[in-house]
Each structure stands twice: as C-alpha cells, then as structure tokens.
Design an enzyme around this catalytic site. Structure first.
Site, PDB file in Angstrom:
ATOM      1  N   CYS A 181      80.927  66.914  -1.262  1.00 56.62           N
ATOM      2  CA  CYS A 181      79.584  66.677  -0.730  1.00 56.62           C
ATOM      3  C   CYS A 181      78.829  67.998  -0.717  1.00 56.62           C
ATOM      4  O   CYS A 181      79.312  68.999  -0.161  1.00 56.62           O
ATOM      5  CB  CYS A 181      79.670  66.096   0.679  1.00 56.62           C
TER       6      CYS A 181
ATOM      7  N   CYS B 132      87.578  61.285  -2.581  1.00 56.72           N
ATOM      8  CA  CYS B 132      87.755  60.725  -3.917  1.00 56.72           C
ATOM      9  C   CYS B 132      86.453  60.073  -4.378  1.00 56.72           C
ATOM     10  O   CYS B 132      85.690  59.546  -3.574  1.00 56.72           O
ATOM     11  CB  CYS B 132      88.905  59.725  -3.945  1.00 56.72           C
TER      12      CYS B 132
ATOM     13  N   HIS C 215      85.869  56.854  -1.351  1.00 60.97           N
ATOM     14  CA  HIS C 215      85.707  57.432  -0.021  1.00 60.97           C
ATOM     15  C   HIS C 215      84.508  58.367   0.054  1.00 60.97           C
ATOM     16  O   HIS C 215      83.967  58.609   1.142  1.00 60.97           O
ATOM     17  CB  HIS C 215      86.983  58.158   0.405  1.00 60.97           C
TER      18      HIS C 215
ATOM     19  N   HIS D  48      81.670  58.208   2.913  1.00 60.48           N
ATOM     20  CA  HIS D  48      81.181  59.382   3.637  1.00 60.48           C
ATOM     21  C   HIS D  48      79.656  59.391   3.668  1.00 60.48           C
ATOM     22  O   HIS D  48      79.038  59.674   4.700  1.00 60.48           O
ATOM     23  CB  HIS D  48      81.705  60.654   2.969  1.00 60.48           C
TER      24      HIS D  48
ATOM     25  N   CYS E  27      83.869  57.379 -20.978  1.00 61.19           N
ATOM     26  CA  CYS E  27      85.128  56.856 -21.507  1.00 61.19           C
ATOM     27  C   CYS E  27      84.939  56.304 -22.922  1.00 61.19           C
ATOM     28  O   CYS E  27      85.878  56.308 -23.723  1.00 61.19           O
ATOM     29  CB  CYS E  27      85.697  55.783 -20.586  1.00 61.19           C
TER      30      CYS E  27
ATOM     31  N   HIS F  39      85.229  49.583 -18.891  1.00 59.39           N
ATOM     32  CA  HIS F  39      85.925  50.847 -19.134  1.00 59.39           C
ATOM     33  C   HIS F  39      86.611  50.784 -20.495  1.00 59.39           C
ATOM     34  O   HIS F  39      87.086  49.732 -20.916  1.00 59.39           O
ATOM     35  CB  HIS F  39      86.955  51.077 -18.028  1.00 59.39           C
TER      36      HIS F  39
END
Length: 490
Positions: free
Chosen positions: A11, A19, A26, A30, A138, A441
């Site tokens: 951050c 992650c 996460h 946050h 990708c 993906h």
C-alpha cells in the site's frame, strides 16, 4: 494474513504489504477496511488522502488503483512512484547480492533444492525460468514460453549479436517506461532476443519482461494498457513485426544476410510473406491453394496464399461436448477441425463469387489445399465467436495427438512428399482458462529435452503427457519430424 509470498502488493499510503488481486485479495480488503464512513455524502480533502486506494506490485513494480479498478500508467509531478520503484529495486539488488552465495550452496545440495529432480535415477536441474505477470500479461507470457521451446526458431534469435540501444548515464540501468515517454530507438528483435536468452538459463527467479512489453506498447498500440488480450492476436502481431524488422535489418546489419548464412534454413524452405523471407517465414511459413468453382458455368479460380498459422473452426455438432470424459456423442478431434477447414463447402449468399466468365457474382464452392507445409505448423482453434451482443467461448474439448500428426491427406500433391515429411510432433500448447476473451487466464505447456513443463506466469512445474493431452487447447505448435537417415530402406 495468508502467509503467501506470491504477488505481494504494498500500500503506497501506509506501506503495509498484502497479497494482490491474483491471490486471495487481502490488498483489496485492506483498501475496503480503510474506507471512511460517509455520513454527509461529502469527502473532505483530509478524507481523500487516507483512502489507501493505490498500491504497487512488489514484483513487477506496476501500480494499481482500487478506486479506478485499473493499473496506473502515469506518475505524480514529484515522481514519487518512480522513487518507490527505485527503492524497491535497490532492496531487490541488495537482497540478490547477499543471497547469491547462499543460493549457490543450495544448488550444490540436491536435497534442499526444489528445482532439482531425479530423472532416470540421476539428478538434474529444472532450469526452466518463469515470466512475471506485469498486470494481465499472461497472454504474452504463454506465447513467449511456447516460442522459446521451438528450438530452431529460438536458437536463431539467441545467436544474434547483442545491440546496445542506450548509452551514457542510462547504460546498463533498469528503466521503467510509461506510454507517454518518447523513445523511438527501440528494437523488438533485440528485446525478444534478450527475453529468450533469459529463459532456460537455470535462474531461480522469474524473469520480468517489462522492457519487451514497453517495446510492444510502442509499436503495437492495440496492446497498450493492462487489460487482458487475445494470445493468438498477440502472436500474429509479434511474428509480423519481427518479420518486418528482420527484413529491414537493424543497426546497419541486415538480418537476412545472417539468415542466408544459416545452412539449416535453405532457400528451398523459405516462404515469402510481404517481401523478402526471414526466419519467421522460414520456420512458420506455408502456402495454401484456394480453389473456387462457379456453380453456374464451372469456371475454376486458383489462388495461392502464404500463411503463418491456420485458424480452424470447431465443428458445430461438437460444441456441447465440453470435457474428455463425457460419453454422449463422438469425441471432437483435431482431424475433425482440419477436415472442416479443408473440405469442399458451398459459399452462402453473403459470399457470392465474382465469376469472370459470367461477368457477375454467382454461387460457388470453395476448397483449401495445403500446397507447402511449414517447418512448424501452428494451429489456432477458434474458441471465441460473436453472438448478437457479445463474444462467447466454445469450451469444447478437442482431442489432439502428441506425436505423429499426419498432414499428407491435406496436401495438394501428397505423392511428392517423403514417408515422414508430413508427420508432426507436438512441442507446445497454449490454453485459455475462463469464459471470455477479455477475461480469464492463459498458461502454456511445452516440451523441452523430452520433458513436459507447465508455464503459469512465474510458476513453472514439471508435468506429464497425460495432463497435456487433457488440456483444452487454444493454440497448438507442431514441429516437423526429422526424417531418420536410411528410414526409406526399412
């Protein structure tokens, strides 16, 4: 929270690390937890500064804004993002220096190194190097890993002499570009060469192809930004631009001269597409014969078209069969797709043929023959098709051979081919996971020195032929089987 070391995002407001969006999300949690309750539906300037909306991928150094739900391309007026990148780069360099000796010791101890495998009783290094995801890249990584395992194509670029594009203060330094920066002195061939050289060198860490991606942004505007792109479209643009740059030469050295000196790519094997031949057309180039017959007067028109790959439809009768284990109905095979491509078909009312004898558009039939097969046969399965409002994916499983794909029955003059000149063995497969072309993906399977590997961005794992055979292929790369000496005498 989850103890994951994959794709850490820091951050840029409070420096906490979580992650990223490709793991457990996460970092997003946050951001959501840091939101200030809006009681009066008005944001003050103080509230605006503590939203924790911008974070940075610690691996690729790309910045992401959760409020915009997109990657950030520009920097602040004070260049704060660039300063964070330089600080992280210094940390990475110092960590790399201090760990180099420790890693060398780990390499010497096979029991402690996860990249050492036992093959036929002997210990051997995995050697494969992954490619970092720079933000939905990708599609590029899967194509690069596939091309890097086509030995003849890859070796040509790796043996090219290095070209130094930068000098002075920036020489040898890692730089971070945005699409607003101006730099006309770029070479796709050179960055492609550097990327191929970085793969299969036995590195323990994944390689970050940001320099190549920057050149892609410069010369292929369609691929600017960080949204998901189509891997087949990228492959075609990449090969076309490599071909064009090799034709023109670079830094005063004509690549066609190097090509002519390569005995493995003789003139008889070249297929010219848009001018002089290059290694691209020498490896991937083939020729189609397109036959059109007028159904009114019987006039036949023949046209020869060069190709670098063949795009095959998945026949409509197989489109509901999604997995290999489903038993209802026959299995769709690669031969079915090839037969659908080459079989005689009657053109519909929207594709009327202008007959030169009848002097008007008439109903007609069309048939493709392969006049010349390439050294590497690239087959693209059309998994995406447009409906009235959106582009859908055909998720049908297509069975494909890993060895011995026989192309003789699709040749215009099969009697002129040798016993093994029409046989192809699989070397790489690109797979699209997900439901839409703008999402999902991409990963790749590729064979290297008799072993199959699964390339999933920075992660490379050893796999087996059975797993490869179950993949829902999107792009297949087949290499021409070399005729064995004296095979015709058997």
């Amino acid at each position: 929270v989850c103890r994951s070391n994959k794709s850490p995002w820091v951050c840029l407001t409070c420096s906490s690390v979580h992650c990223g969006r490709y793991v457990n999300g996460h970092a997003k949690k946050h951001y959501e937890d840091a939101q200030i309750p809006m009681t009066n539906h008005k944001k003050t300037e103080k509230q605006e500064k503590v939203q924790h909306t911008v974070c940075m991928d610690c691996s690729s150094y790309s910045t992401y804004c959760y409020r915009c739900d997109d990657f950030v391309v520009n920097d602040t007026k004070l260049g704060l993002v660039q300063k964070v990148r330089e600080h992280l780069q210094n940390l990475e360099n110092s960590a790399f220096t201090s760990d180099r000796h420790r890693k060398r010791k780990l390499l010497e101890n096979s029991s402690l190194n996860s990249k050492l495998l036992k093959v036929n009783g002997s210990t051997t290094a995995l050697c494969a190097t992954g490619l970092r995801n720079l933000g939905n890249t990708c599609f590029m990584n899967a194509i690069l890993q596939s091309l890097s395992n086509i030995q003849q194509f890859c070796c040509y670029f790796k043996e090219l002499p290095a070209v130094e594009l930068r000098n002075g203060k920036t020489a040898g330094r890692r730089t971070y570009h945005t699409r607003s920066q101006g730099d006309n002195n770029v070479s796709l061939v050179e960055e492609f060469r550097k990327t191929l050289c970085a793969l299969w060198q036995g590195s323990q860490t994944a390689f970050s192809p940001e320099s190549l991606f920057y050149v892609v942004w410069k010369i292929m505007p369609n691929f600017r930004g960080y949204q998901q792109q189509d891997a087949h479209e990228f492959m075609r643009y990449l090969l076309d631009h490599l071909h064009l740059e090799l034709q023109g030469g670079f830094n005063g050295v004509s690549r066609s001269v190097i090509l002519q000196e390569n005995s493995n790519l003789s003139a008889s094997n070249k297929c010219c597409i848009n001018g002089a031949s290059t290694v691209v057309t020498a490896i991937f180039g083939g020729i189609l014969q397109n036959e059109v017959n007028c159904l009114i007067c019987g006039t036949e028109s023949r046209k020869f078209d060069p190709f670098l790959d063949l795009s095959l439809d998945i026949p409509s009768q197989f489109r509901n069969k999604r997995t290999k284990s489903q038993e209802s109905g026959p299995m769709c095979t690669l031969r079915d797709c090839l037969r659908s491509f080459t079989d005689l078909e009657e053109l519909d009312e929207t594709e009327l043929y202008m007959c030169h004898k009848c002097k008007k558009k008439q109903k007609s039939t069309k048939k493709f023959w392969i006049q010349k097969l390439p050294k590497v046969l690239c087959l693209h399965l059309k998994r995406f098709h447009w409906t009235a409002y959106l582009r859908n994916k055909v998720d049908t499983y297509v069975e494909f051979p890993l060895r011995g794909l026989d192309m003789k029955c699709y040749l215009l003059e099969p009697e002129n081919s040798g016993p093994e000149s029409c046989l192809y063995d699989l070397v790489a497969v690109v797979v699209h996971h997900g439901s839409g072309v703008g999402s999902g993906h991409y990963t790749a399977y590729a064979a290297h020195e008799g072993r199959w590997f699964h390339f999933n961005d920075s992660t490379v794992t050893l796999t087996d032929e059975e797993t490869v055979g179950k993949a829902k292929a999107y792009i297949l790369f087949y290499v021409e089987r070399q005729a064995r000496p004296g095979a015709d005498k058997l």
